[in-house]
Motif scaffolding. Structure first.
Motif, PDB file in Angstrom:
ATOM      1  N   ILE A 144       0.849  -1.193   0.000  1.00 19.32           N
ATOM      2  CA  ILE A 144       0.000   0.000   0.000  1.00 19.32           C
ATOM      3  C   ILE A 144       0.887   1.245   0.000  1.00 19.32           C
ATOM      4  CG2 ILE A 144      -1.753   1.283   1.292  1.00 19.32           C
ATOM      5  CD1 ILE A 144      -2.621  -1.477   2.479  1.00 19.32           C
ATOM      6  N   GLN A 145       2.003   1.221   0.759  1.00 13.90           N
ATOM      7  CA  GLN A 145       2.892   2.382   0.832  1.00 13.90           C
ATOM      8  C   GLN A 145       3.466   2.733  -0.530  1.00 13.90           C
ATOM      9  OE1 GLN A 145       3.551   4.372   3.710  1.00 13.90           O
ATOM     10  NE2 GLN A 145       4.164   5.673   2.006  1.00 13.90           N
ATOM     11  N   THR A 146       3.819   1.734  -1.311  1.00 15.20           N
ATOM     12  CA  THR A 146       4.336   1.993  -2.659  1.00 15.20           C
ATOM     13  C   THR A 146       3.291   2.728  -3.497  1.00 15.20           C
ATOM     14  OG1 THR A 146       5.796   0.082  -2.552  1.00 15.20           O
ATOM     15  CG2 THR A 146       5.265   0.913  -4.756  1.00 15.20           C
ATOM     16  N   ALA A 147       2.026   2.334  -3.353  1.00 16.84           N
ATOM     17  CA  ALA A 147       0.949   3.014  -4.086  1.00 16.84           C
ATOM     18  C   ALA A 147       0.793   4.449  -3.603  1.00 16.84           C
ATOM     19  CB  ALA A 147      -0.355   2.244  -3.924  1.00 16.84           C
ATOM     20  N   ILE A 148       0.866   4.677  -2.289  1.00 17.68           N
ATOM     21  CA  ILE A 148       0.776   6.039  -1.756  1.00 17.68           C
ATOM     22  C   ILE A 148       1.928   6.887  -2.271  1.00 17.68           C
ATOM     23  CG2 ILE A 148       0.932   7.443   0.353  1.00 17.68           C
ATOM     24  CD1 ILE A 148      -0.558   5.145   1.806  1.00 17.68           C
ATOM     25  N   ASP A 149       3.134   6.341  -2.239  1.00 16.63           N
ATOM     26  CA  ASP A 149       4.314   7.083  -2.697  1.00 16.63           C
ATOM     27  C   ASP A 149       4.196   7.504  -4.154  1.00 16.63           C
ATOM     28  OD1 ASP A 149       5.420   6.782  -0.180  1.00 16.63           O
ATOM     29  OD2 ASP A 149       6.780   5.167  -0.768  1.00 16.63           O
ATOM     30  N   GLY A 150       3.563   6.671  -4.978  1.00 14.07           N
ATOM     31  CA  GLY A 150       3.434   6.970  -6.401  1.00 14.07           C
ATOM     32  C   GLY A 150       2.174   7.739  -6.775  1.00 14.07           C
ATOM     33  N   ALA A 151       1.316   8.002  -5.788  1.00 16.07           N
ATOM     34  CA  ALA A 151       0.038   8.653  -6.062  1.00 16.07           C
ATOM     35  C   ALA A 151       0.160  10.169  -6.103  1.00 16.07           C
ATOM     36  CB  ALA A 151      -0.985   8.254  -5.005  1.00 16.07           C
ATOM     37  N   PHE A 152      -0.696  10.796  -6.871  1.00 19.91           N
ATOM     38  CA  PHE A 152      -0.845  12.239  -6.897  1.00 19.91           C
ATOM     39  C   PHE A 152      -1.927  12.628  -5.896  1.00 19.91           C
ATOM     40  CE2 PHE A 152       0.503  11.441 -11.372  1.00 19.91           C
ATOM     41  CZ  PHE A 152       1.707  12.116 -11.309  1.00 19.91           C
ATOM     42  N   PRO A 153      -1.947  13.887  -5.459  1.00 27.03           N
ATOM     43  CA  PRO A 153      -3.035  14.314  -4.577  1.00 27.03           C
ATOM     44  C   PRO A 153      -4.392  14.026  -5.215  1.00 27.03           C
ATOM     45  CG  PRO A 153      -1.346  15.996  -4.688  1.00 27.03           C
ATOM     46  CD  PRO A 153      -1.000  14.956  -5.726  1.00 27.03           C
ATOM     47  N   THR A 154      -5.312  13.590  -4.433  1.00 20.48           N
ATOM     48  CA  THR A 154      -6.691  13.200  -4.747  1.00 20.48           C
ATOM     49  C   THR A 154      -6.821  11.894  -5.529  1.00 20.48           C
ATOM     50  OG1 THR A 154      -7.105  14.449  -6.779  1.00 20.48           O
ATOM     51  CG2 THR A 154      -7.444  15.622  -4.677  1.00 20.48           C
ATOM     52  N   ASP A 155      -5.722  11.159  -5.749  1.00 16.97           N
ATOM     53  CA  ASP A 155      -5.845   9.821  -6.324  1.00 16.97           C
ATOM     54  C   ASP A 155      -6.567   8.916  -5.342  1.00 16.97           C
ATOM     55  OD1 ASP A 155      -4.471  10.530  -8.610  1.00 16.97           O
ATOM     56  OD2 ASP A 155      -2.745   9.230  -8.266  1.00 16.97           O
ATOM     57  N   THR A 156      -7.118   7.824  -5.844  1.00 12.61           N
ATOM     58  CA  THR A 156      -7.765   6.818  -5.021  1.00 12.61           C
ATOM     59  C   THR A 156      -6.972   5.525  -5.115  1.00 12.61           C
ATOM     60  OG1 THR A 156      -9.950   7.796  -5.343  1.00 12.61           O
ATOM     61  CG2 THR A 156      -9.890   5.468  -4.683  1.00 12.61           C
ATOM     62  N   ILE A 157      -6.740   4.887  -3.967  1.00 14.07           N
ATOM     63  CA  ILE A 157      -6.040   3.605  -3.919  1.00 14.07           C
ATOM     64  C   ILE A 157      -7.026   2.571  -3.395  1.00 14.07           C
ATOM     65  CG2 ILE A 157      -4.112   2.326  -2.918  1.00 14.07           C
ATOM     66  CD1 ILE A 157      -2.712   5.146  -2.639  1.00 14.07           C
ATOM     67  N   ASN A 158      -7.435   1.664  -4.264  1.00 16.57           N
ATOM     68  CA  ASN A 158      -8.331   0.576  -3.889  1.00 16.57           C
ATOM     69  C   ASN A 158      -7.482  -0.602  -3.427  1.00 16.57           C
ATOM     70  OD1 ASN A 158     -10.763   1.871  -4.531  1.00 16.57           O
ATOM     71  ND2 ASN A 158     -10.533   1.339  -6.696  1.00 16.57           N
ATOM     72  N   VAL A 159      -7.753  -1.095  -2.210  1.00 17.03           N
ATOM     73  CA  VAL A 159      -6.979  -2.192  -1.634  1.00 17.03           C
ATOM     74  C   VAL A 159      -7.859  -3.440  -1.620  1.00 17.03           C
ATOM     75  CG1 VAL A 159      -5.662  -2.973   0.360  1.00 17.03           C
ATOM     76  CG2 VAL A 159      -5.709  -0.530  -0.217  1.00 17.03           C
ATOM     77  N   ASN A 160      -7.415  -4.475  -2.330  1.00 13.92           N
ATOM     78  CA  ASN A 160      -8.166  -5.728  -2.381  1.00 13.92           C
ATOM     79  C   ASN A 160      -8.067  -6.463  -1.049  1.00 13.92           C
ATOM     80  OD1 ASN A 160      -9.050  -5.381  -5.031  1.00 13.92           O
ATOM     81  ND2 ASN A 160      -7.217  -6.336  -5.889  1.00 13.92           N
ATOM     82  N   ALA A 161      -8.975  -7.419  -0.840  1.00 11.59           N
ATOM     83  CA  ALA A 161      -9.007  -8.201   0.402  1.00 11.59           C
ATOM     84  C   ALA A 161      -7.654  -8.855   0.659  1.00 11.59           C
ATOM     85  CB  ALA A 161     -10.105  -9.263   0.304  1.00 11.59           C
ATOM     86  N   GLY A 162      -7.290  -8.911   1.930  1.00 14.02           N
ATOM     87  CA  GLY A 162      -6.036  -9.541   2.329  1.00 14.02           C
ATOM     88  C   GLY A 162      -5.469  -8.861   3.556  1.00 14.02           C
ATOM     89  N   THR A 163      -4.372  -9.405   4.067  1.00 20.35           N
ATOM     90  CA  THR A 163      -3.668  -8.805   5.199  1.00 20.35           C
ATOM     91  C   THR A 163      -2.368  -8.214   4.671  1.00 20.35           C
ATOM     92  OG1 THR A 163      -4.629 -10.352   6.768  1.00 20.35           O
ATOM     93  CG2 THR A 163      -2.605  -9.232   7.447  1.00 20.35           C
ATOM     94  N   TYR A 164      -2.169  -6.941   4.950  1.00 19.32           N
ATOM     95  CA  TYR A 164      -1.007  -6.199   4.475  1.00 19.32           C
ATOM     96  C   TYR A 164      -0.152  -5.872   5.699  1.00 19.32           C
ATOM     97  CZ  TYR A 164      -3.757  -5.900   0.250  1.00 19.32           C
ATOM     98  OH  TYR A 164      -4.493  -6.223  -0.871  1.00 19.32           O
ATOM     99  N   THR A 165       1.013  -6.515   5.814  1.00 22.88           N
ATOM    100  CA  THR A 165       1.890  -6.316   6.964  1.00 22.88           C
ATOM    101  C   THR A 165       2.851  -5.184   6.634  1.00 22.88           C
ATOM    102  OG1 THR A 165       1.697  -8.662   7.475  1.00 22.88           O
ATOM    103  CG2 THR A 165       3.465  -7.442   8.587  1.00 22.88           C
TER     104      THR A 165
END
Length: 181
Positions: free
Chosen positions: A126-147
């Motif tokens: 998830i952090q990699t997606a946040i780092d690559g996102a622009f302001p107001t982007d949406t990050i959809n996280v599929n089911a699972g456990t993210y450590t």
């Protein structure tokens, strides 16, 4: 002295000044700002023509990237007739790409800051997606456990589960704060 200072086509955001003014302080009467984005300036006597007081949506201000993104209110909102407008911006791009120049020192270009939806699946970060996102982007996280521990780094992004909180878990592994905004 008859001095009437003015500023045009500038962004003043997330700074501090004296005398309870969040961004700018004019110590003389007759000063004006036009075609600027100045945080907290709405209602000031000097807040003039085509000024705005809204988040400029910089690409990555925390890391010093002050280029604006496609949906910034500064885009195509400057004054082409202001004194000393250069023909190119700080990156060497033409100063007027949409007919009207942008407020600020950098002209928006089509390759930067287009609002996007990202999807993160189990085994991805998830952090990699946040780092690559622009302001107001949406990050959809599929089911699972993210450590992992995630840090939004003050970005205005949305992180949301595609399957609900019961099936999407961020586990910080007792190592630190799980989510930092």
């Amino acid at each position: 002295n008859n001095i009437n200072p003015s500023i045009t086509n500038n962004i003043l955001w997330d700074n501090a000044a004296t005398d309870d003014h969040p961004e700018i302080y004019f110590s003389t009467a007759g000063a004006t700002a036009t075609y600027c984005d100045i945080e907290g300036a709405t209602g000031e006597d000097w807040f003039g023509t085509n000024c705005i007081d809204s988040n400029p949506f910089f690409l990555d201000a925390i890391d010093g990237d002050f280029r604006i993104v496609s949906f910034s209110g500064c885009r195509d909102n400057g004054n082409n007739s202001a004194p000393s407008v250069p023909s190119v911006d700080l990156d060497g791009d033409p100063r007027s790409t949409g007919g009207t120049i942008d407020i600020g020192s950098d002209e928006w270009v089509t390759t930067l800051g287009t609002q996007t939806t990202h999807t993160v699946s189990s085994g991805q970060s998830i952090q990699t997606a946040i780092d690559g996102a622009f302001p107001t982007d949406t990050i959809n996280v599929n089911a699972g456990t993210y450590t992992e521990n995630i840090d939004f780094k003050a970005k205005a992004v949305t992180v949301q589960s595609t399957s609900g909180a019961a099936s999407t878990i961020i586990d910080g592994d007792d190592s630190d704060t799980v989510v930092t905004f």
